[in-house]
Design a protein around this motif. Structure first.
Motif, PDB file in Angstrom:
ATOM      1  N   ALA A 266      16.489 -30.209   8.703  1.00 30.78           N
ATOM      2  CA  ALA A 266      16.628 -30.698  10.077  1.00 30.78           C
ATOM      3  C   ALA A 266      15.370 -31.440  10.513  1.00 30.78           C
ATOM      4  O   ALA A 266      15.441 -32.444  11.231  1.00 30.78           O
ATOM      5  CB  ALA A 266      16.923 -29.535  11.018  1.00 30.78           C
ATOM      6  N   ALA A 267      14.208 -30.969  10.055  1.00 31.53           N
ATOM      7  CA  ALA A 267      12.952 -31.631  10.410  1.00 31.53           C
ATOM      8  C   ALA A 267      12.871 -33.014   9.786  1.00 31.53           C
ATOM      9  O   ALA A 267      12.408 -33.974  10.417  1.00 31.53           O
ATOM     10  CB  ALA A 267      11.764 -30.773   9.954  1.00 31.53           C
ATOM     11  N   VAL A 268      13.317 -33.130   8.541  1.00 33.30           N
ATOM     12  CA  VAL A 268      13.321 -34.442   7.877  1.00 33.30           C
ATOM     13  C   VAL A 268      14.266 -35.394   8.607  1.00 33.30           C
ATOM     14  O   VAL A 268      13.937 -36.560   8.840  1.00 33.30           O
ATOM     15  CB  VAL A 268      13.731 -34.307   6.399  1.00 33.30           C
ATOM     16  CG1 VAL A 268      13.810 -35.685   5.733  1.00 33.30           C
ATOM     17  CG2 VAL A 268      12.739 -33.429   5.645  1.00 33.30           C
ATOM     18  N   ALA A 269      15.450 -34.910   8.964  1.00 32.11           N
ATOM     19  CA  ALA A 269      16.416 -35.744   9.682  1.00 32.11           C
ATOM     20  C   ALA A 269      15.842 -36.195  11.023  1.00 32.11           C
ATOM     21  O   ALA A 269      15.986 -37.361  11.419  1.00 32.11           O
ATOM     22  CB  ALA A 269      17.714 -34.973   9.887  1.00 32.11           C
ATOM     23  N   PHE A 270      15.169 -35.284  11.716  1.00 37.35           N
ATOM     24  CA  PHE A 270      14.547 -35.611  13.005  1.00 37.35           C
ATOM     25  C   PHE A 270      13.495 -36.701  12.825  1.00 37.35           C
ATOM     26  O   PHE A 270      13.444 -37.671  13.592  1.00 37.35           O
ATOM     27  CB  PHE A 270      13.917 -34.350  13.604  1.00 37.35           C
ATOM     28  CG  PHE A 270      13.324 -34.544  14.970  1.00 37.35           C
ATOM     29  CD1 PHE A 270      14.090 -34.352  16.111  1.00 37.35           C
ATOM     30  CD2 PHE A 270      11.998 -34.925  15.124  1.00 37.35           C
ATOM     31  CE1 PHE A 270      13.545 -34.535  17.378  1.00 37.35           C
ATOM     32  CE2 PHE A 270      11.442 -35.122  16.383  1.00 37.35           C
ATOM     33  CZ  PHE A 270      12.223 -34.922  17.515  1.00 37.35           C
ATOM     34  N   ASP A 271      12.643 -36.533  11.800  1.00 40.81           N
ATOM     35  CA  ASP A 271      11.595 -37.529  11.543  1.00 40.81           C
ATOM     36  C   ASP A 271      12.187 -38.887  11.189  1.00 40.81           C
ATOM     37  O   ASP A 271      11.651 -39.928  11.572  1.00 40.81           O
ATOM     38  CB  ASP A 271      10.681 -37.054  10.413  1.00 40.81           C
ATOM     39  CG  ASP A 271       9.697 -35.982  10.863  1.00 40.81           C
ATOM     40  OD1 ASP A 271       9.477 -35.876  12.084  1.00 40.81           O
ATOM     41  OD2 ASP A 271       9.175 -35.243  10.009  1.00 40.81           O
ATOM     42  N   ALA A 272      13.286 -38.884  10.421  1.00 38.17           N
ATOM     43  CA  ALA A 272      13.905 -40.145  10.030  1.00 38.17           C
ATOM     44  C   ALA A 272      14.389 -40.924  11.250  1.00 38.17           C
ATOM     45  O   ALA A 272      14.195 -42.140  11.348  1.00 38.17           O
ATOM     46  CB  ALA A 272      15.062 -39.886   9.066  1.00 38.17           C
ATOM     47  N   VAL A 308      19.807 -30.970  15.871  1.00 40.23           N
ATOM     48  CA  VAL A 308      18.407 -31.386  15.962  1.00 40.23           C
ATOM     49  C   VAL A 308      18.311 -32.909  16.107  1.00 40.23           C
ATOM     50  O   VAL A 308      17.514 -33.429  16.896  1.00 40.23           O
ATOM     51  CB  VAL A 308      17.609 -30.894  14.739  1.00 40.23           C
ATOM     52  CG1 VAL A 308      16.247 -31.564  14.676  1.00 40.23           C
ATOM     53  CG2 VAL A 308      17.450 -29.383  14.790  1.00 40.23           C
ATOM     54  N   ILE A 309      19.127 -33.623  15.351  1.00 39.75           N
ATOM     55  CA  ILE A 309      19.137 -35.085  15.474  1.00 39.75           C
ATOM     56  C   ILE A 309      19.496 -35.486  16.898  1.00 39.75           C
ATOM     57  O   ILE A 309      18.904 -36.406  17.481  1.00 39.75           O
ATOM     58  CB  ILE A 309      20.138 -35.704  14.485  1.00 39.75           C
ATOM     59  CG1 ILE A 309      19.671 -35.504  13.042  1.00 39.75           C
ATOM     60  CG2 ILE A 309      20.330 -37.191  14.765  1.00 39.75           C
ATOM     61  CD1 ILE A 309      20.694 -35.922  12.008  1.00 39.75           C
ATOM     62  N   GLU A 310      20.449 -34.786  17.480  1.00 46.92           N
ATOM     63  CA  GLU A 310      20.952 -35.151  18.805  1.00 46.92           C
ATOM     64  C   GLU A 310      19.957 -34.895  19.919  1.00 46.92           C
ATOM     65  O   GLU A 310      20.190 -35.292  21.064  1.00 46.92           O
ATOM     66  CB  GLU A 310      22.263 -34.414  19.070  1.00 46.92           C
ATOM     67  CG  GLU A 310      23.408 -34.938  18.215  1.00 46.92           C
ATOM     68  CD  GLU A 310      24.684 -34.114  18.338  1.00 46.92           C
ATOM     69  OE1 GLU A 310      25.763 -34.672  18.080  1.00 46.92           O
ATOM     70  OE2 GLU A 310      24.586 -32.917  18.679  1.00 46.92           O
ATOM     71  N   LYS A 311      18.822 -34.257  19.617  1.00 57.21           N
ATOM     72  CA  LYS A 311      17.758 -34.119  20.609  1.00 57.21           C
ATOM     73  C   LYS A 311      17.151 -35.482  20.937  1.00 57.21           C
ATOM     74  O   LYS A 311      16.534 -35.663  21.992  1.00 57.21           O
ATOM     75  CB  LYS A 311      16.681 -33.170  20.104  1.00 57.21           C
ATOM     76  CG  LYS A 311      17.121 -31.715  19.977  1.00 57.21           C
ATOM     77  CD  LYS A 311      16.000 -30.835  19.483  1.00 57.21           C
ATOM     78  CE  LYS A 311      16.457 -29.397  19.296  1.00 57.21           C
ATOM     79  NZ  LYS A 311      16.867 -28.767  20.568  1.00 57.21           N
ATOM     80  N   GLN A 312      17.309 -36.442  20.003  1.00 58.90           N
ATOM     81  CA  GLN A 312      16.791 -37.793  20.227  1.00 58.90           C
ATOM     82  C   GLN A 312      17.880 -38.780  20.620  1.00 58.90           C
ATOM     83  O   GLN A 312      17.594 -39.861  21.130  1.00 58.90           O
ATOM     84  CB  GLN A 312      16.098 -38.311  18.963  1.00 58.90           C
ATOM     85  CG  GLN A 312      14.933 -37.458  18.508  1.00 58.90           C
ATOM     86  CD  GLN A 312      14.269 -38.042  17.280  1.00 58.90           C
ATOM     87  OE1 GLN A 312      13.447 -38.950  17.374  1.00 58.90           O
ATOM     88  NE2 GLN A 312      14.627 -37.524  16.122  1.00 58.90           N
ATOM     89  N   GLY A 313      19.115 -38.447  20.349  1.00 57.08           N
ATOM     90  CA  GLY A 313      20.220 -39.353  20.652  1.00 57.08           C
ATOM     91  C   GLY A 313      21.444 -38.958  19.860  1.00 57.08           C
ATOM     92  O   GLY A 313      21.385 -38.085  18.985  1.00 57.08           O
TER      93      GLY A 313
END
Length: 400
Positions: A266-272, A308-313
């Motif tokens: 999830a952290a890698v996906a967030f960073d991407a 986790v990705i959806e925290k950014q959009g």
């Protein structure tokens, strides 16, 4: 010429040489900017072609945190390997026309669904025994019980009304019915571009379906259409997955965000997604670890990645990769994945490795979402947008 003339000429030459040496020494102290994929270079101040053109969009690579990617700073002297990688960036085949080329492979697969039905409907007399064979053919082609029943009813009605007398009439009748069955009106477009932010595509599926390869091929497909792409290597549990995705990215100049082996996907996906947003990329494509649909913990983790990705959009596409050769077993996988991450489209790999083809219809009916991409080979550009009419034409075509 007098001695004074020679002295004057000699002094003039010394002055010219001195100025030239001074210029060379001065230029050596300037930083050298090496062109990298995805950065727009053009002559700048003083016609120095190493100066980047001023642009309103930051390049993806400038936005990348070197601690995440292990990237070399733009102003550093490039290594021989980096220069070689830049020079060897490939130009992928455009998306337009891919399926037309690839359908020849499907035509050679001796499709039961297409040519098997055509041979039965072309008989001089279509009696009950023939209808029984047609039903068996449809079920064998992984069409599913309900879809088989619906198609049988429609074929019976059309054959009674039109009574096709030759192979061409039977082909036209069957083509129309199969296209309707596959669903020509389904929205098969990929949401890979958004205003003001990168579109996010999440690639999911069970072990062995080819998710990482599909992620790399999708990156190539998007770059061929002029998109800027960031690939996220969120499969942190398979040692070779990140390296494999890095290779795909290097070949076409896409940035790749990686994390430590065994780290939090999830952290890698967030960073991407963060890197894609900071670099004004068009699309972020995230590869995830293969997981068994029967393992609750693994599926819950996939749901966490999406949250986790959806925290950014928002996540714009969730593409489920299915192996077309698994047949009806793939439907069970598809059902569970759709409950966890709301699948928006199907990618069918190895479609040329099965003579059935009915899985296209079955999985669309099971999930209510379209097949958007198909894989018809092992080549880097053997991933194509799906077309219902071209697919049916390939099923009915004579093998080359």
């Amino acid at each position: 010429m007098t001695t004074i003339h020679y002295v004057v000429i000699g002094l003039a030459l010394l002055v010219v040489i001195g100025i030239a040496v001074a210029l060379v020494v001065g230029r050596r102290g300037e930083p050298k900017v090496t062109p990298r994929p995805g950065i727009d270079y053009a002559p700048g101040v003083g016609d120095d072609d190493t100066v980047p053109r001023e642009t309103s969009r930051r390049s993806v690579e400038q936005a990348v945190d070197s601690s995440v990617l292990g990237a070399t700073a733009l102003l550093e002297e490039p290594s021989a390997g980096e220069l070689e990688a830049v020079l060897e960036v490939e130009v992928p085949e455009p998306a337009a026309g891919r399926f037309l080329r690839l359908r020849r492979r499907l035509a050679r697969s001796q499709s039961t669904l297409g040519r098997g039905l055509l041979s039965l409907l072309s008989r001089d007399t279509v009696d009950q025994a023939t209808w029984d064979e047609i039903e068996e053919t449809l079920l064998t082609a992984d069409l599913g019980v309900q879809a088989t029943s619906d198609l049988m009813e429609r074929l019976r009605t059309r054959v009674r009304a039109e009574a096709p007398r030759d192979a061409e009439a039977a082909r036209a009748l069957l083509r129309g019915e199969l296209i309707d069955l596959v669903g020509p009106d389904m929205d098969r477009s990929l949401r890979t571009s958004c205003d003001g932010r990168p579109a996010v595509v999440l690639v999911v599926g069970v072990n062995g379906t080819g998710k990482t390869t599909t992620t790399g091929k999708l990156g190539r497909l998007l770059i061929a259409d002029g998109r800027t792409v960031v690939l996220g290597a969120a499969d942190t549990f398979r040692a070779a997955a990140a390296e494999q995705l890095q290779t795909w990215g290097d070949r076409v100049g896409a940035a790749v965000v990686r994390g430590p082996e065994g780290g939090d996907p999830a952290a890698v996906a967030f960073d991407a997604v963060r890197v894609g947003a900071e670099g004004a990329a068009d699309t972020v494509v995230i590869d995830t670890a293969g997981r068994l649909h029967t393992k609750v913990g693994l599926m819950d983790e996939l749901g966490k990645v999406k949250r986790v990705i959806e925290k950014q959009g928002p996540v714009d596409e969730v593409l489920l990769v299915l192996d077309a050769t698994t047949g009806q077993n793939g439907l069970t996988q598809a059902r569970v994945f759709s409950e966890v991450v709301d699948v928006t489209g199907i990618v069918l790999t190895k479609l040329d490795g099965t003579a059935k083809g009915g899985i296209v219809v079955a999985v669309q009916r099971e999930l209510g979402v379209p097949v958007k991409l198909v894989g018809l080979g092992e080549g880097p550009d053997d991933l194509a947008p799906f077309s219902a009419d071209q697919f049916v034409d390939a099923l009915l075509a004579d093998p080359a």
